[in-house]
Design a protein around this motif. Structure first.
Motif, short mmCIF file in Angstrom:
data_model
loop_
_atom_site.label_atom_id
_atom_site.label_comp_id
_atom_site.label_asym_id
_atom_site.label_seq_id
_atom_site.Cartn_x
_atom_site.Cartn_y
_atom_site.Cartn_z
N GLY A 5 -10.22 -11.72 -6.79
CA GLY A 5 -11.17 -11.19 -5.82
C GLY A 5 -10.69 -11.13 -4.40
O GLY A 5 -11.49 -11.16 -3.46
N VAL A 6 -9.37 -11.05 -4.20
CA VAL A 6 -8.83 -10.95 -2.85
C VAL A 6 -8.97 -9.51 -2.37
O VAL A 6 -8.46 -8.58 -3.00
CB VAL A 6 -7.34 -11.36 -2.82
CG1 VAL A 6 -6.77 -11.17 -1.41
CG2 VAL A 6 -7.19 -12.81 -3.27
N GLY A 7 -9.65 -9.30 -1.25
CA GLY A 7 -9.88 -7.97 -0.73
C GLY A 7 -8.62 -7.33 -0.20
O GLY A 7 -7.64 -8.01 0.12
N ALA A 8 -8.64 -5.99 -0.09
CA ALA A 8 -7.46 -5.26 0.37
C ALA A 8 -7.04 -5.68 1.77
O ALA A 8 -5.86 -5.71 2.10
CB ALA A 8 -7.76 -3.75 0.34
N ALA A 47 -5.41 9.06 10.15
CA ALA A 47 -4.26 9.92 9.91
C ALA A 47 -3.03 9.54 10.74
O ALA A 47 -1.96 10.13 10.57
CB ALA A 47 -4.63 11.37 10.21
N LEU A 48 -3.15 8.54 11.61
CA LEU A 48 -2.04 8.18 12.51
C LEU A 48 -1.37 6.86 12.17
O LEU A 48 -0.13 6.75 12.23
CB LEU A 48 -2.55 8.14 13.95
CG LEU A 48 -1.51 7.75 15.03
CD1 LEU A 48 -0.38 8.77 15.07
CD2 LEU A 48 -2.18 7.62 16.39
N GLY A 49 -2.14 5.85 11.80
CA GLY A 49 -1.59 4.51 11.60
C GLY A 49 -0.45 4.47 10.61
O GLY A 49 0.60 3.86 10.87
N TRP A 50 -0.62 5.11 9.45
CA TRP A 50 0.42 5.05 8.42
C TRP A 50 1.68 5.80 8.86
O TRP A 50 2.80 5.44 8.48
CB TRP A 50 -0.09 5.58 7.08
CG TRP A 50 -0.42 7.05 7.04
CD1 TRP A 50 -1.62 7.63 7.28
CD2 TRP A 50 0.48 8.11 6.71
NE1 TRP A 50 -1.54 9.00 7.12
CE2 TRP A 50 -0.26 9.32 6.77
CE3 TRP A 50 1.82 8.17 6.36
CZ2 TRP A 50 0.31 10.57 6.50
CZ3 TRP A 50 2.40 9.40 6.09
CH2 TRP A 50 1.65 10.59 6.17
N ARG A 51 1.51 6.83 9.69
CA ARG A 51 2.68 7.55 10.19
C ARG A 51 3.47 6.68 11.17
O ARG A 51 4.71 6.67 11.17
CB ARG A 51 2.23 8.85 10.87
CG ARG A 51 1.52 9.82 9.93
CD ARG A 51 1.15 11.11 10.65
NE ARG A 51 0.29 11.96 9.85
CZ ARG A 51 0.70 12.81 8.91
NH1 ARG A 51 1.99 12.92 8.67
NH2 ARG A 51 -0.17 13.54 8.23
N LEU A 104 -1.35 -1.69 12.09
CA LEU A 104 -1.31 -0.23 12.12
C LEU A 104 -2.36 0.43 11.23
O LEU A 104 -2.73 1.59 11.46
CB LEU A 104 0.09 0.25 11.72
CG LEU A 104 1.21 -0.14 12.67
CD1 LEU A 104 2.54 0.38 12.17
CD2 LEU A 104 0.95 0.38 14.08
N LEU A 105 -2.84 -0.28 10.22
CA LEU A 105 -3.84 0.30 9.34
C LEU A 105 -5.26 -0.01 9.79
O LEU A 105 -6.23 0.35 9.12
CB LEU A 105 -3.62 -0.18 7.90
CG LEU A 105 -2.31 0.26 7.25
CD1 LEU A 105 -2.25 -0.19 5.80
CD2 LEU A 105 -2.11 1.76 7.35
N SER A 106 -5.39 -0.67 10.92
CA SER A 106 -6.72 -0.95 11.46
C SER A 106 -7.31 0.33 12.05
O SER A 106 -6.76 0.89 13.01
CB SER A 106 -6.64 -2.04 12.54
OG SER A 106 -7.87 -2.16 13.21
N THR A 107 -8.40 0.78 11.48
CA THR A 107 -9.03 2.01 11.99
C THR A 107 -9.68 1.78 13.35
O THR A 107 -10.04 2.74 14.04
CB THR A 107 -10.08 2.52 10.99
OG1 THR A 107 -11.01 1.47 10.70
CG2 THR A 107 -9.42 2.98 9.71
N VAL A 108 -9.82 0.53 13.75
CA VAL A 108 -10.34 0.22 15.09
C VAL A 108 -9.29 0.57 16.15
O VAL A 108 -9.62 1.04 17.25
CB VAL A 108 -10.72 -1.27 15.19
CG1 VAL A 108 -11.14 -1.61 16.62
CG2 VAL A 108 -11.81 -1.61 14.21
N VAL A 149 0.34 0.84 2.61
CA VAL A 149 -0.33 2.04 3.11
C VAL A 149 -0.81 2.94 1.98
O VAL A 149 -1.46 3.95 2.24
CB VAL A 149 0.59 2.86 4.05
CG1 VAL A 149 1.12 2.01 5.17
CG2 VAL A 149 1.72 3.53 3.29
N ALA A 150 -0.50 2.57 0.73
CA ALA A 150 -0.83 3.43 -0.41
C ALA A 150 -2.32 3.77 -0.45
O ALA A 150 -2.71 4.93 -0.63
CB ALA A 150 -0.40 2.75 -1.71
N ALA A 151 -3.15 2.75 -0.28
CA ALA A 151 -4.59 2.99 -0.35
C ALA A 151 -5.05 3.92 0.77
O ALA A 151 -5.90 4.79 0.57
CB ALA A 151 -5.35 1.67 -0.28
N ARG A 152 -4.45 3.77 1.96
CA ARG A 152 -4.84 4.60 3.10
C ARG A 152 -4.46 6.07 2.87
O ARG A 152 -5.19 6.99 3.26
CB ARG A 152 -4.16 4.06 4.36
CG ARG A 152 -4.41 4.88 5.63
CD ARG A 152 -5.89 5.03 5.97
NE ARG A 152 -6.61 3.79 5.90
CZ ARG A 152 -6.65 2.88 6.88
NH1 ARG A 152 -5.98 3.07 7.99
NH2 ARG A 152 -7.37 1.77 6.74
#
Length: 494
Positions: free
Chosen positions: A308-311, A187-191, A178-182, A50-53
Motif C-alpha cells: 500500500g505504498v503510494g506513488a 508537461a514540463l517536469g518530466w522533460r 520535478l514531478l511535483s505539479t505544484v 516519470v512513467a506514470a506521469r
C-alpha cells in the motif's frame, strides 16, 4: 595478418602503471570515467519514476502504460547492441575515442528525449540513449582497469560500478521535485528530468577530455612513443606531488606490435582459449542481471500492490534501497583486494541468494510487514551489489588486453539480454496476479540464479587480486621467451 605487424618491442609500461601510488591523476580517472554508472542509474530510475506521469492527460506525450514497458525493453536492446558495436570499436580504435563518442551519443539522445512528442520518437531516443550507455560500459571498464594500479584495482572498480546506485538515488530524489505539479506543469517536469541528465553528462565530458588514452592500448598498436610520453607525464606529476622519486618498476613485456587484429582472432582467443572463464562470466552476468532488473523495474509496483505504498512515497523507499546498494561495494570493496576475488565474489552471490530465502518467507507470511521486508531486501542487495559490480571487474581482468572491451560488451549484452529481460517479465507477470505465493516463488527463482553464479565462481574463479593484467591473460601480441604459452594463453586457473 602479417602485414598488420609493425615491429617488436620490450616495454615496462604495465609494470610502471601498476607500481604507482594513488594520486590526483587516479582521482581524475575515477571521476571522469566512473561517472557513466551514475548516468545509467539516473536514466533507468528517472524513466521508472516519470512513467506514470507520461501516461497522464496533459503530459504532452500520448503514450500508454504498455508502451512505457516497450520503451524499457527498447532501452535494454539499445544498450546490448551499443555494447557490442562500440565494444569492438574500442579494441580497434582506442579507449579514449570511444569513451568520448559514446558520451556524446548519450548527451544528444538524452536532450532529444526531453523534446519527445510521440511514442515512436520516444522509443528512438531511448534506443540511442541505451546504445550510448552500453558502449560506455565497454570503453570505460577497459580503460579504468588499464589505468588503475593492480593493488587497488578491485576496490576501485567495485566502488565505481556501485555508483550506479548514487545515480538511482539522485534520480528518485530529483523525481520528487520535478514531478511535483505544484512546482512544474504536468508537461514540463518530466522533460526537465531528462535535461538534468544531459547537464550532468556535459560536466562529465569536460573532465573526461583530460583523461589520456590507455598506454597499454597505445604500445600494442605501434604508438609506443605516445605511451611512453603519457606514462612519464603521470610519473612526473606524482613525483612532484610527493616530493620524491618513484621506485623502479620491476618486470617487462615483449610484444609484437600490430596496427590491427582481426575480429576472428579476437573471438577465437576469447571464447576458445578461455572456455571456463567464458562460462564463469556468463553465470555472473546472467545472475546479477536477472535479480537486479527483475526487482528494479518492479519494486515500485510491488510496494504499491502488496504494501500500500503510494506513488508519491515510493521514491523515498527506492532512495533508501539504492543507498544500501552503494554501501555494499564501499564497505566490502577493499576485501576483494585483501581476502581475494574468489572467496568474496562467491560470498556475495551465495550470501545474497541465502538472504533471499527469508525475504521470500517474510513476504509470503507478512510477518513484520513492510519494515521487515525492507530490512531483508536491503541486506540482500547490500551483498548482491558487490557481486554485480564484481561481474564487470572479473570480465575486464581475465581476458587478453586486445579482447578486453569486446569481452565486456559480449558478456554484458548476453547477460542483460537473458537475465535483464527474463527477470522483469517474470516478476511483472507474477506481481500482476495480485497473489503473494507466485511472487515469493519469483524471489526463490532469483535466489537460484544468483546461487549458480556463486557456484560458478567457486569452480572457475580466477585469483586476480594484486596481479598485473598481463599476468592474468597474456596479450595476443606477446612474445614469450620460454615457449608457446604466449600464443595459446596461460592456464585458465592462473
Amino acid at each position: 595478418m602479417s602485414q598488420a605487424e609493425i615491429g617488436t618491442i620490450t616495454t615496462q609500461v604495465p609494470a610502471r602503471l601498476d607500481r604507482l601510488p594513488w594520486s590526483r591523476f587516479h582521482w581524475r580517472v575515477v571521476i571522469g570515467l566512473g561517472s557513466v554508472w551514475v548516468l545509467d542509474g539516473l536514466e533507468v530510475t528517472m524513466v521508472g519514476n516519470v512513467a506514470a506521469r507520461l501516461t497522464e492527460d496533459g503530459s504532452g506525450l500520448d503514450i500508454s502504460a504498455a508502451q512505457i514497458g516497450v520503451a524499457g525493453a527498447v532501452y535494454i536492446v539499445g544498450a546490448c547492441l551499443g555494447a557490442l558495436f562500440f565494444g569492438q570499436l574500442t579494441d580497434r580504435l582506442g579507449r579514449k575515442k570511444l569513451f568520448l563518442w559514446t558520451l556524446v551519443l548519450y548527451l544528444v539522445a538524452t536532450v532529444a528525449t526531453a523534446f519527445s512528442f510521440s511514442p515512436w520518437y520516444f522509443f528512438l531516443c531511448r534506443f540511442l540513449t541505451g546504445a550510448g550507455i552500453g558502449g560506455e560500459y565497454a570503453a570505460i571498464n577497459s580503460a579504468i582497469d588499464e589505468l588503475i594500479p593492480a593493488k587497488v584495482r578491485g576496490r576501485v572498480d567495485l566502488v565505481i560500478n556501485g555508483t550506479y546506485w548514487l545515480g538511482s538515488a539522485a534520480g528518485s530524489a530529483l523525481s520528487l521535485v520535478l514531478l511535483s505539479t505544484v512546482l512544474f506543469p504536468t508537461a514540463l517536469g518530466w522533460r526537465l528530468a531528462f535535461g538534468f541528465g544531459a547537464v550532468l553528462g556535459i560536466c562529465v565530458l569536460i573532465v573526461r577530455r583530460h583523461v589520456p588514452e590507455s598506454p597499454r592500448w597505445l604500445f600494442i598498436h605501434g604508438r609506443e612513443e605516445e605511451a611512453e610520453r603519457i606514462v612519464r607525464g603521470i610519473e612526473e606529476r606524482i613525483e612532484g606531488e610527493q616530493g620524491a622519486d618513484l621506485p623502479a618498476a620491476e618486470g617487462s613485456l615483449t610484444i609484437r606490435q600490430r596496427t590491427a587484429i582481426p575480429f576472428r582472432e579476437i573471438a577465437a582467443v576469447a571464447f576458445r582459449t578461455y572456455p571456463k572463464r567464458a562460462v564463469l562470466c556468463l553465470a555472473l552476468f546472467v545472475g546479477q542481471a536477472f535479480l537486479y532488473n527483475g526487482i528494479t523495474f518492479n519494486l515500485g509496483v510491488l510496494l504499491s500492490s502488496f504494501y500500500g505504498v503510494g506513488a508519491a512515497l515510493a521514491p523515498l523507499f527506492i532512495i533508501f534501497w539504492a543507498l544500501s546498494n552503494f554501501a555494499g561495494p564501499v564497505v566490502l570493496g577493499r576485501f576483494f583486494d585483501s581476502v581475494g576475488r574468489k572467496p568474496m565474489i562467491a560470498m556475495a552471490y551465495l550470501g545474497s541468494a541465502l538472504v533471499t530465502l527469508p525475504l521470500a518467507g517474510v513476504f509470503l507470511s507478512e510477518i513484520g510487514g513492510l519494515a521487515a521486508f525492507m530490512v531483508l531486501l536491503v541486506i540482500t542487495f547490500f551483498l548482491a551489489s558487490s557481486g554485480a559490480s564484481a561481474a564487470y571487474l572479473t570480465v575486464s581482468e581475465i581476458f587478453p588486453m586486445e579482447t578486453r572491451a569486446l569481452a565486456i560488451a559480449f558478456f554484458y549484452a548476453v547477460g542483460t539480454a537473458v537475465g535483464g529481460i527474463a527477470g522483469p517479465l517474470l516478476f511483472g507477470t507474477l506481481i500482476e496476479t495480485g497473489e503473494r505465493v507466485p511472487v515469493a516463488i519469483g524471489f526463490l527463482v532469483a535466489a537460484a540464479v544468483m546461487a549458480l553464479g556463486g557456484l560458478a565462481e567457486l569452480v572457475f574463479g580466477v585469483r586476480a587480486e594484486g596481479r598485473n593484467l598481463e599476468d592474468l591473460a597474456t596479450p595476443l601480441t606477446a612474445e614469450e621467451a620460454d615457449g608457446p604459452e604466449g600464443a595459446d594463453g596461460p592456464r585458465e586457473d592462473a
